[in-house]
Write an enzyme that holds these catalytic residues in place. Structure first.
Site, PDB file in Angstrom:
ATOM      1  N   HIS A 197      27.589   3.927  27.723  1.00 22.83           N
ATOM      2  CA  HIS A 197      27.623   2.778  26.808  1.00 22.83           C
ATOM      3  C   HIS A 197      28.840   2.820  25.871  1.00 22.83           C
ATOM      4  O   HIS A 197      29.106   1.842  25.173  1.00 22.83           O
ATOM      5  CB  HIS A 197      26.353   2.717  25.968  1.00 22.83           C
ATOM      6  CG  HIS A 197      25.110   2.437  26.753  1.00 22.83           C
ATOM      7  ND1 HIS A 197      24.979   1.332  27.568  1.00 22.83           N
ATOM      8  CD2 HIS A 197      23.948   3.123  26.863  1.00 22.83           C
ATOM      9  CE1 HIS A 197      23.784   1.349  28.135  1.00 22.83           C
ATOM     10  NE2 HIS A 197      23.145   2.428  27.739  1.00 22.83           N
ATOM     11  N   ASP A 248      21.968   4.382  36.341  1.00 21.31           N
ATOM     12  CA  ASP A 248      21.104   4.511  35.181  1.00 21.31           C
ATOM     13  C   ASP A 248      20.288   3.222  35.048  1.00 21.31           C
ATOM     14  O   ASP A 248      20.698   2.165  35.545  1.00 21.31           O
ATOM     15  CB  ASP A 248      21.977   4.712  33.941  1.00 21.31           C
ATOM     16  CG  ASP A 248      21.200   5.019  32.684  1.00 21.31           C
ATOM     17  OD1 ASP A 248      21.076   6.201  32.345  1.00 21.31           O
ATOM     18  OD2 ASP A 248      20.730   4.066  32.017  1.00 21.31           O
ATOM     19  N   HIS A 271      19.927   1.421  32.472  1.00 22.78           N
ATOM     20  CA  HIS A 271      20.663   0.470  31.648  1.00 22.78           C
ATOM     21  C   HIS A 271      22.102   0.319  32.147  1.00 22.78           C
ATOM     22  O   HIS A 271      22.714   1.284  32.614  1.00 22.78           O
ATOM     23  CB  HIS A 271      20.688   0.939  30.191  1.00 22.78           C
ATOM     24  CG  HIS A 271      19.321   1.184  29.626  1.00 22.78           C
ATOM     25  ND1 HIS A 271      18.739   2.439  29.622  1.00 22.78           N
ATOM     26  CD2 HIS A 271      18.427   0.335  29.083  1.00 22.78           C
ATOM     27  CE1 HIS A 271      17.529   2.350  29.077  1.00 22.78           C
ATOM     28  NE2 HIS A 271      17.312   1.097  28.747  1.00 22.78           N
ATOM     29  N   ASP A 317      16.305   7.675  33.898  1.00 24.20           N
ATOM     30  CA  ASP A 317      15.410   6.759  33.173  1.00 24.20           C
ATOM     31  C   ASP A 317      14.905   5.637  34.076  1.00 24.20           C
ATOM     32  O   ASP A 317      14.194   4.737  33.619  1.00 24.20           O
ATOM     33  CB  ASP A 317      16.074   6.194  31.923  1.00 24.20           C
ATOM     34  CG  ASP A 317      17.481   5.679  32.165  1.00 24.20           C
ATOM     35  OD1 ASP A 317      17.968   5.755  33.303  1.00 24.20           O
ATOM     36  OD2 ASP A 317      18.107   5.199  31.191  1.00 24.20           O
ATOM     37  N   TYR A 377      14.438   9.992  29.798  1.00 23.99           N
ATOM     38  CA  TYR A 377      13.779  10.344  28.542  1.00 23.99           C
ATOM     39  C   TYR A 377      12.334  10.800  28.726  1.00 23.99           C
ATOM     40  O   TYR A 377      11.654  11.064  27.742  1.00 23.99           O
ATOM     41  CB  TYR A 377      13.888   9.166  27.563  1.00 23.99           C
ATOM     42  CG  TYR A 377      15.336   8.771  27.418  1.00 23.99           C
ATOM     43  CD1 TYR A 377      16.195   9.518  26.639  1.00 23.99           C
ATOM     44  CD2 TYR A 377      15.868   7.712  28.166  1.00 23.99           C
ATOM     45  CE1 TYR A 377      17.549   9.222  26.565  1.00 23.99           C
ATOM     46  CE2 TYR A 377      17.213   7.401  28.093  1.00 23.99           C
ATOM     47  CZ  TYR A 377      18.052   8.157  27.295  1.00 23.99           C
ATOM     48  OH  TYR A 377      19.392   7.865  27.237  1.00 23.99           O
TER      49      TYR A 377
END
Length: 334
Positions: free
Chosen positions: A154, A190, A192, A279, A318
């Site tokens: 990010h 990922d 995201h 994740d 996570y």
């Protein structure tokens, strides 16, 4: 497969983050890396290659900010960890600002990513871990794993957010380019979208970025990762976004990854960087895909079948209790 990690990456330990309108315990904790270390037989500490590989991707002003942010926060008489709360969304222009509150907004895009006392030390060695894995592949290893923590995808050239401060995938990719690899591909899997990685290479035709991720119409980071984003200028066509609906299982994810891998083959890179986020796991507390531990081995096998020298950098994941097993499954498939 050689794996790299430095214990100083654990020094990034914020206490809280702003989530859904309230402060909650920080999700991106040091025990994420520790859970992976428990299932990896051996890791090597990276050599110190200095700031040059970082500055090949990130602006000098931004790097200077990361080094000084926590100290400036303390000098302003503040307790806790610096968290931005104001952003120059409209009319952003280069200004010489001194107040820490202004600098935090200038160099970030969200309020989920505090800067703790040990953050710079951690992210510096995080970058060295990515560089070490890239160097291992550049000198003959078929694949190498960078146990990167905190994650990186990010983070843009001059901003942090989404738990990310330095973009380890971009640093690894640029390391390969600087070593003479003419074309590099990045596969981001990922949950995201890796908005920072996309942004860094948006106008670059030498680095192909492909991402399979949750639809930004419903999931963070919302403003990037839509299917019509394909790159700009010399990089037009070198970005491929494949968003999926919440609830996606192996069949949907594998089909999207197959499209990404086909595009990567057509790009004909000399090296592949994989931003691997666990994740996507069915038990992840902040995500909504339904992949199982064994699914990661399948996905990795498909990546390995492309036959490219591969650097794997750890991104999200996570569900700490299962994270080590999920990473081990992925690496075993390679």
């Amino acid at each position: 497969m050689r794996a790299f990690f430095d214990p100083r990456q654990l020094r990034h330990a914020p206490v809280a983050e702003l989530h859904n309108g309230a402060f909650t315990a920080y999700q991106e904790t040091p025990d994420r890396a520790e859970s992976i270390l428990r299932v990896i037989a051996q890791t090597e500490r990276p050599a110190d290659r200095g700031e040059a590989p970082i500055l090949a991707v990130h602006s000098a002003d931004y790097v200077d900010f990361l080094k000084s942010a926590h100290a400036l926060w303390r000098e302003a008489g503040r307790d806790g960890d610096p968290i931005p709360y104001a952003w120059p969304i409209v009319g952003r222009r280069p200004l010489r600002l001194n107040r820490i509150d202004a600098l935090l907004g200038q160099f970030s895009f969200d309020a989920t990513t505090p800067i703790a006392e040990g953050t710079w030390d951690a992210v510096y060695w995080n970058a060295q871990t990515a560089v070490a894995a890239a160097d291992a592949v550049l000198t003959g290893e078929r694949a190498a794993f960078a146990l990167c923590r905190p994650p990186g995808h990010h983070s843009g050239a001059d901003y942090f957010g989404g738990y990310c401060h330095l973009n380890v995938a971009a640093i690894a990719a640029q390391r390969a380019r600087d070593a003479g690899v003419k074309r590099v591909a990045i596969l981001d899997i990922d949950y995201h979208h890796g908005n920072g990685t996309q942004d860094i290479f948006w106008e670059r035709g030498d680095v192909f970025y492909a991402s399979v991720h949750a639809d930004p119409a419903t999931d963070y980071p919302f403003y990037w990762g839509h299917a019509d984003e394909i790159g700009g200028g010399p990089g037009e066509g070198a970005t491929l976004n494949l968003p999926l609906a919440r609830g996606a299982r192996l069949a949907e994810f594998r089909a999207a990854q197959a499209r990404a891998l086909a595009a990567i083959r057509a790009f004909d890179p000399g090296l592949l960087v994989v931003s691997f986020g666990a994740d996507t796991f069915e038990g992840d507390p902040i995500s909504y895909f339904q992949l199982t531990t064994e699914d990661y081995r399948t996905l990795a096998g498909d990546i390995a079948a492309v036959g490219l020298p591969t650097v794997i950098v750890q991104e999200g994941g996570y569900a700490t209790a299962a994270l080590g097993s999920n990473v081990r499954s992925f690496l075993s498939g390679l």
